[in-house]
Structures are given as C-alpha cells and as structure tokens.
Design a protein around this motif. Sequence first.
Motif, PDB file in Angstrom:
ATOM      1  N   ASP A 170      24.277 -16.140  28.974  1.00 58.01           N
ATOM      2  CA  ASP A 170      23.126 -15.730  28.526  1.00 58.01           C
ATOM      3  C   ASP A 170      22.877 -13.814  28.803  1.00 58.01           C
ATOM      4  N   ALA A 184      18.632  -5.534  23.095  1.00 55.36           N
ATOM      5  CA  ALA A 184      18.447  -7.013  22.803  1.00 55.36           C
ATOM      6  C   ALA A 184      17.927  -7.040  21.242  1.00 55.36           C
ATOM      7  N   SER A 188      20.867 -10.347  20.073  1.00 58.61           N
ATOM      8  CA  SER A 188      20.833 -11.786  20.567  1.00 58.61           C
ATOM      9  C   SER A 188      21.146 -12.785  19.535  1.00 58.61           C
ATOM     10  N   ARG A 192      21.690 -16.234  24.209  1.00 61.98           N
ATOM     11  CA  ARG A 192      20.248 -15.895  24.244  1.00 61.98           C
ATOM     12  C   ARG A 192      19.708 -14.813  24.893  1.00 61.98           C
ATOM     13  N   THR A 193      19.372 -14.241  24.478  1.00 61.31           N
ATOM     14  CA  THR A 193      18.434 -13.020  25.155  1.00 61.31           C
ATOM     15  C   THR A 193      17.038 -13.209  25.728  1.00 61.31           C
ATOM     16  N   LEU A 256      11.451  -8.731  17.819  1.00 60.04           N
ATOM     17  CA  LEU A 256      12.349  -9.602  19.062  1.00 60.04           C
ATOM     18  C   LEU A 256      12.350 -11.222  19.372  1.00 60.04           C
ATOM     19  N   VAL A 261      14.690 -13.016  20.540  1.00 55.80           N
ATOM     20  CA  VAL A 261      14.286 -12.666  22.015  1.00 55.80           C
ATOM     21  C   VAL A 261      13.424 -13.523  22.799  1.00 55.80           C
ATOM     22  N   GLU A 262      13.095 -13.626  24.065  1.00 56.32           N
ATOM     23  CA  GLU A 262      12.309 -13.532  25.016  1.00 56.32           C
ATOM     24  C   GLU A 262      11.656 -12.989  25.995  1.00 56.32           C
TER      25      GLU A 262
END
Length: 357
Positions: A170, A184, A188, A192-193, A256, A261-262
């Motif tokens: 991550d 990001a 991604s 996992r970003t 995103l 992207v979280e």
Amino acid sequence: MAATQAGQFDTIVIGGGQAGLAVGYYLKKLGRRLLILDANEQIGGSWRTRTWTSLRLFTPARYNGLPGWPFPAPSWSYPTARETADYLEAYAARFELPVRTGMRVDRLTKQDGRYVVGCCGQRLTADCVVFATGFYGTPSLPEFAAELDPRIVQMHSSEYRDPSQLRPGDVLLVGAGNSGADIALELSAAHRTFLSGRDKGQVPIRIESRLARFVLPVLWFVASHVLTIKTPLGRKARPHVLANGAPRIRVKSDDLRAAGVEQVPKTAAVQDGLPVLEDGQVLDVANVIWCTGFRQDFSWIDLPVFDGDGEPVHERGIAAEPGLYFLGLDFQYAFTSENVGGVGRDARHIAEHIASR
C-alpha cells in the motif's frame, strides 16, 4: 556578458529558472551588465530533477511563454516537465543570457553599498541582486517523518519519478493538493492508495475538454488581472491562497474514486513506526510519499529584509533594502505570478525599477 571588473556586475540574478530568465531578458534589453547564477548543472534543472516523469503543466502552451518567445508547442497542448525544461534552456540560448550553472549561492551580504555574493568559493559583487529561485525551495516534511519504520519507502514528491521506486504494498500520499492527486492516480493502477489531507476543492471544468478552450481564457484573465494585490478581491484571496494552496486542477474527486483511491484524513503522527491519521486510524503501508510542498530557505541572506516569521518584506518584489528584489514568489502580484507564463509581468516591473535607479 562582460563584467565591469572580474567578479563585479551591475546586477546578479540568483536562480536560472523561468523567473531568473525572464528578468534577465528584460535587464539585457535595458542594457544592464548582469550575471545569472543557477545551482543546477543544466538550465531548467528543477523541471528535470524535481518532478515526476508523467507530470504535465496545468496551463496550455499558449499561456506558458516567457517574454519575447511563445512556448513552441501547439497552443492547446499541455507541455511535459521535460519539454518545459528544454524550452527554458533554448530560451537562454536564443537570447544569449549569461547563465552560469552549477553555482550554488551560500551567502549574500552587503558591504560599502554593494552586494556581496558568496558562491562556490568565489566572491562576486553587484549593485543589485534579484532573488529568483522560484517555488522549488527545500522540501517541507513534518518532524515525525523521521519516526517512520525504516522498512517503509518514503520520499518527498520532488524525489518521486515513477512507480518503479516503490515497494509492493500500500501507498500513502500525504497532501491532497495537485501533486498528491496526480501521483495517487498514477499509483492506483498497481497499489492500494491512500490520499491523506484536507480536500482543497477543484476547478469546475476538465482543463483538456473542448469547453475549457472557451473558459480558460476567462479564468486566465481573472487570475492575472482580477486576483491581484491591487484589487479588493485579490487582497482577500491572497492570504487564503498562500496558506492553503490552489484547488486541484487536472484530477477530480470523481477520478480518484473511480480509480479506487481512498481519501482519508490528515496524517498527524507516527505510532510504532506507522503513520497515524487525525481520526486515530493507523495505516500499515509499505510506502509514503510526502506531497507537502516546499519552504524557502533564506538563512544564507544576511540582510534585515524579513519579518518575524522569516518571510521577505517587499512591495511587488521590491525589498526595503535598496537594490534587493524578489521574483517568482507565490501571489507576488497576481495569482499567476509563479507560473511560467505569469512571471514576465513581475520581471519587467523589477527590471525597469533596477534600470531607473
């Protein structure tokens, strides 16, 4: 460009990026004997060494030209960082600007009414000095960055080039502005970003859409002529821009989310070697990229031209100390002052002030 004597000049410009070259162009036209010093080994060096490979400018080529020469690319194309660096190098050659590369200045003082520039063991003097190092200063990192587990790959955004630098696992990007969002989105695809930080908002259009060709000229006019230190709106906006940065321009929140992207709260600390968010969540990541901007280092300027917070005191780049100038600062005169295509107006103002002394 010849000096009056060895090591003596009318004007020394510190920084050979877009700001330094623009003021150099005007100073040369006005007949000033000058020297431009740049710490990089090649003109355009910061655009080559401190940006990621996929970076493209947020303004089309039509708004990226320096004085006297439009950017040599299709009007509505968005140049890469490398293309921008090549343009700066070609610009210096085209106008035969006296740039010395590999010259890092380590001290600036004033003696007997002249400025003394200490650089690579040399002592250079000048009547005027223009500080034009632009927005690439020293990478700004939180103190707790040093507490991260050494197994975590960490770097500032200025050190990031492409995904091959990262470990499997991550990724946490600290800073949700343009740099963080751009990187990001790129990462991604294979990681996992997490994108950490306050949402700074976004411009309401897609800058590479057909609609943008109608809207961007209006936005550029507003950013250049309405958002200035001379208008009430500009004076109101300036502190907010300086404190919080610009809204996201190319990458949208929808992009995103679609990429997985979280977006998470601000990174506030480190616990047991792992980053901790403002809400207490601990992220077990393999990589951290600090998209936390830069801070200017003025420690080598031994002159009383700074306020209590260490920021330069100036009026549109003209310092209280006669003959000292700043150029390329954020919102120096307008919202576009630090842009490649926006620095020329400030450069001309300073060059004309120097010539009038």
